[in-house]
Every structure is written in C-alpha cells, then in structure tokens.
Design an enzyme around this catalytic site. Structure first.
Site, PDB file in Angstrom:
ATOM      1  CG  HIS A  40      -3.813  -9.222   6.838  1.00 39.40           C
ATOM      2  ND1 HIS A  40      -5.163  -8.928   6.431  1.00 39.40           N
ATOM      3  CD2 HIS A  40      -3.093  -8.380   6.736  1.00 39.40           C
ATOM      4  CE1 HIS A  40      -5.094  -7.531   6.047  1.00 39.40           C
ATOM      5  NE2 HIS A  40      -3.876  -7.108   6.423  1.00 39.40           N
ATOM      6  CD  GLU A  66      -1.322  -4.895   5.101  1.00 40.97           C
ATOM      7  OE1 GLU A  66      -1.204  -6.060   5.795  1.00 40.97           O
ATOM      8  OE2 GLU A  66      -1.737  -3.811   4.902  1.00 40.97           O
ATOM      9  CG  HIS A 126      -1.766  -1.184   1.382  1.00 37.83           C
ATOM     10  ND1 HIS A 126      -2.858  -1.597   0.520  1.00 37.83           N
ATOM     11  CD2 HIS A 126      -1.729  -1.796   2.346  1.00 37.83           C
ATOM     12  CE1 HIS A 126      -3.532  -2.512   1.086  1.00 37.83           C
ATOM     13  NE2 HIS A 126      -2.809  -2.819   2.148  1.00 37.83           N
ATOM     14  CB  SER A 128      -5.852   2.026   7.469  1.00 38.91           C
ATOM     15  OG  SER A 128      -4.688   2.918   7.345  1.00 38.91           O
TER      16      SER A 128
END
Lengths: 341, 341
Positions: A223, A284, A10, A73
């Site tokens: 995850h 990530e 991200h 997020s």
C-alpha cells in the site's frame, strides 16, 4: 518492452467450497470437534475463478505476471489456535500452488504463514520451507500483528522473529509485511488497519538495527508504504532526532514499497520521494477498492495507468515494472529465466 | 497580508517544576499516597520558557498566533486513573491559560481533556466548559485512544462520545483528534502511533454517519491527515465500495487537516488533493521533529516555507494561513476581532 510484474495479488476469488470449509473449520474449533475433510475442488472451478477475474483484468490492463498469495483479510491469524491456523495456511497455500500450476506463465506463488497470537514461529518456518522448496513459491506474507488489530505482537525488530528471518535469508525469499482482517471494531481492515500497520512497521525498522543483523533480509511494505512517503520528511527528521543512520543506508537497501496507491497524485509523490530502486509495481486487484474512479473513468486499482503516466525514463519504468521485482524475488527471476523470459 | 495562525502548537517547553510534579503525582498514585501540592511557578519562568523557544521561532518564521495546548505526548491518559488525569489536565490547562495571559497576542488556548481508559466523559465535559467559559480557550484536543496504543476505545462515531460532542457544538468549539504517548513498545509515539491514529480516525468517520447527527461538529485531523491525502483515491474508492456518500459531502464540511507534513512534496500533495478550505496551517513546533533538513538547510517543521512555496493564489494561501482557522475556531475569530485583528 519490459515484463509487467504485479508484486501484490491475492486470491480473493477462491472457490466457494474453499471458503465454506473455513467456516466449517472455525465452527468445529468453537465446539471442540474435528474439522470436516477439505473439499475436492476441481481444476475447472479454479480455472474459472481466475480466468474470469484476475486473468481477465490482467489481460485488459496489460499485466504479465502476478505474485499471488492467499486472500490477506482471510488469513485471520487471530481466529482459532495455532493448529487451526496451520491447517488453514496449508489449504490456502496448496490452492495457490494449483493456480500457479494451471497458469504457470501468469502467476508465481507467495505463501501465507500459519501464525497465531502468542504462538512461536516453528510452524511458520516449516510452512515457508515447504512452500518454497516443494511448491516453488518465491516469497511469503508476514503478519506483524497476528492478534488482528491491537498491535500486541513484538516489533519486527524483536529477536522473536529472528528464526523466521534466518530461514528467509537461507531461502533468499523476501516477505511482504501484511496484516490480515481486523477483529477490532474501531479499525476497518483495508481503510484503517492495513495503512496503519504499514506505517507502524516502517517506524519499527527505523528505530531498530535489524538489517545490521540480516543484511540481505528484504521486506516489501505494501500500500505504497502506508503513510511513509507522504511523511518522508518526518521520517528523515525522526532518524536524525533518534540518532539513527540516514534512512537511505539504514533501511532502503532492504525495504521496498509497492504501488498500491489508488490515484495519480499519490503515485507521483511516491516516485518523486522514494528512489525508483525501492518501488515495486503492485495493484492488489481484485482487492480492497474495486470500483471505477468517476474522475478518470478507470478502475481505482488499475495502478499501471499511474505508472505509465509518470514522467520518468523508460529504464526507471522498467525497474518499477520488472527488474526491481526480479532482484527482490530472486526465485521469481530464476523461474522467469527458466521460462525464457 | 494575512495573519499566520498556527493551529497546532504544544507547550513542550513547560517549566521543569511542572514536569517534576507530574512525576511526583504518578509516583504517589502508585504507592496510594496523596500527590504533593502543585508547585508555585513564577511568571518569569513561564515567560522565559516561551520567549526563548516558541516565540523566538515564531518571530523567525513569521508566525503571528499559535493555538496552544498542553504537550500531546505528556497527556498520557493511560497513566493513573480518572482522578489523576483530572488533576493533570487542570494543571496543564491552567498553565496554558497563564501562557495566553502573558502573551495574549501570540497564543490562544486549546485544552486537553481529563480522559481515562474506561472512564466516562463527565469530567472531560466539565473541563472543556471550564476552559472555554472561564479561561477563554477556543478548542480542545480529543484523544481517540486514551488507552495509549492498543486502540481499545469506541470509534469516534460511537454514541459513547455524543455527550462531549453536544458540549462542543453548544460551545461552538472544534476538537483536534490527537493521541498521546504510547505505552505500546511496538508503536513509537510520534513516528507510528500519531500517524496511524490520524488515519484510523478518518476511516472511522468515513464508515459512520456522525455529521448527520452533528452537522456543525468540526474535527481537525493533525499531521496532514495521517496517510489520508496520500491515499485519497483509496478513501474515495472505499466510500464507493461501502456505499457511503461522496467524501466531500459526507466528511469535508466537518473534517480539516493541518499542514504538519515536514517536506515540500507532502505539502504539495496535500494542497493538490484536498480542497484548500479544508487545510489549516500548523507546524507543531517545537515538537516531534526539531532538526534541520540537510536537503534544504531549514527546519523540517518550518512548514510555513512549504506553504509559501505552493503555486496557489494569495486568496488560497490566506485561507490556509488565516481564514480557515478563524472559521473553524469561531472563538478565535471573536478573540482576534476584539484585538482589532
């Protein structure tokens, strides 16, 4: 030597003016005003934000290509309304396209969708099409709970989502199932909400028959699949209790787990329990866990080290690092081939 | 040879008239009428419901004592109101007391609490006291989300819960953190909600400072700690990111995981990652997963087999099977000693 493709990155280091615009946008929404124009961001700013961060770490860790999407997020689909979400998604996706344009060998684009609680999926479908056909993106992130932490959206198997799935299938692009920030004070985003949502998503798929309707639809559950591999016996047993087909045929032609599990024993279990064809390398980074593990002296999220340490064949390792990602993201494969890779 | 103490059993085979009364009770609530009187249930009915089920399997599997509580999915704190919940909790706990009275060597009582969404904890505190001081129970199940699947309750570290914790500490009884049935169609109870809630509970504790205020408070997080051991690196790393103390000192003097993980690789990881002092043997049979694993020919929930197969010392195995449970549940220890065990 295989390419090392990180399927889960991200843009957590986006230029400050981008984030300031978001603040201005949401403030304007609250007061009923029009948002200010999106700022001019120079190539140099974008270049520096990547070069010093993701690209530096990728070089240090030996990663070749990252599937790059907006900060998870910060998607915050629960903030504002559908119009706010659309403008924010487009701004984010356009920024990702610029990163990919500046570093075409190191990144491929994955878009966020302009979801909004209670809203339909028309704008998400349009944005997915735009990102894939105009910006050259290879996949999307789909938020199964755009409400931000109370799980009030229809299950992923609900027909509500079918128009989006039809578009995904038509474009041959998979989705990573990824919630965003939590507006629930009882749910920490990266420590509770993400992992809970991953687990919940898998169980929704187990209960349903989605892949009977969409045999070529593909989801990555990030995850490391949440709690699922650790509880693989529970899920095999529940499939039996609920008279569902065997998980391997029912789900595992369509569902993939990444390797964002930040210690060796977790990765060992993942590779032991889940067929290698269903595992895509991911880290990530720079993300939820940025520190160094005092037990190893290495970054928690340097997941390549854990894969390197697995006692598996080189063909299996190449599947996890490269070939699975090329199969699950055919547009990535096309892109890499065009680059001679 | 150690005692084998199963810290996690529910009365899932309660007599049909008990369950019919619950239906009548909730129907009466809906129509605003008084519930019918609780039925007369004979010792023979209770005896048969246990003898043919939990006790038969315990004998077959070699378990000695089960900490026995009302059926978790049927606590359903979200149904009715606080008064309905109180009557249901008392009926359930009284029934557990009768089971324990009939089979004092095989069971010890753990109560459900009459929680209700939005209600206070006064009746829960009173019921805990009644169960411990009058019925001889050794612990309780605490539902962190009595709303049934939308996580709208305060985090476990919130002062809302403190009066209950004070009572737990005064009575020296631990709580298993255990949600109940899901009223959220997107969350399957045993496949999604339970495991998500376990994970969320741990992260709430990590974020907070609860055990600074209650150094002797003890929680069991069931189902192998949800996703936590699989993501142990994430939680260690998040503690670091959030400037929390090291998990071992911050949480692991007060938090324990059971062994309700239904395959060998999961139990292997649990025992590898989590200190043995924090692991309590549990099976939750007859519960969520009742079938036989075709890969092993044994019941998925026959978790004793997985512990037996661990490459650990006999002292470590005895800790998991017996001594940890006696330490975490001091009233169980007292009870067993009074029985000469």
């Amino acid at each position: 030597m295989s390419l090392i493709i990180d399927c889960h990155g991200h843009y957590t280091t986006a230029p400050p003016s981008h984030n300031r615009w978001r603040e201005a946008q949401t403030s304007a929404f609250k007061t009923g005003e029009a948002p200010p124009p999106y700022p001019t961001i120079s190539d140099a700013e974008i270049y520096a934000s990547i070069e010093e961060n993701q690209l530096r770490l990728s070089r240090e860790r030996g990663l070749d290509v990252t599937l790059f999407s907006p900060r998870a997020s910060a998607m915050a689909h629960h903030v504002g309304d559908a119009e706010v979400s659309l403008a924010w998604a487009r701004a984010n996706n356009d920024l990702i396209a610029r990163v990919v344009g500046l570093f075409p060998d190191s990144f491929a684009g994955v878009c966020m969708l302009p979801q909004s609680p209670g809203a339909g999926l028309a704008t998400s479908i349009a944005e997915l099409k735009r990102c894939v056909t105009e910006l050259g993106f290879v996949g999307c992130n789909l938020n199964p709970d755009p409400g931000g932490g109370h799980f009030q959206s229809p299950a992923l198997t609900d027909r509500f989502w079918y128009p989006l799935y039809e578009t995904m299938v038509a474009l041959d692009t998979p989705a990573m199932i990824h919630v965003s920030g939590s507006c629930n004070p009882a749910l920490h985003a990266t420590g509770a909400y993400y992992i809970a949502a991953d687990t919940i998503a898998f169980m929704q798929l187990l209960e349903g028959d989605l892949f009977k309707d969409f045999p070529s639809l593909r989801f990555i559950i990030p995850h490391g699949g949440g709690a699922v591999p650790y509880h693989w016996g529970r899920y095999r047993g529940l499939a039996d209790m609920l008279k569902r087909p065997d998980i391997e045929t029912h789900l595992m032609n369509n569902v993939f787990f990444d390797t964002c599990v930040y210690h060796q024993p977790g990765i060992d279990l993942l590779a032991d329990v889940i067929a290698n064809k269903n595992i895509l390398f991911g880290s990530e980074m720079i993300g939820a866990v940025r520190g160094i593990d005092p037990k190893t002296g290495a970054f928690f999220d340097d997941t390549k080290r854990y894969i390197d340490a697995l006692e598996i064949s080189e063909a299996e390792r190449a599947a996890i690092f490269e070939t699975n990602a090329r199969r699950v993201f055919p547009r990535l494969d096309t892109r890499l081939k065009a680059q001679g890779r």
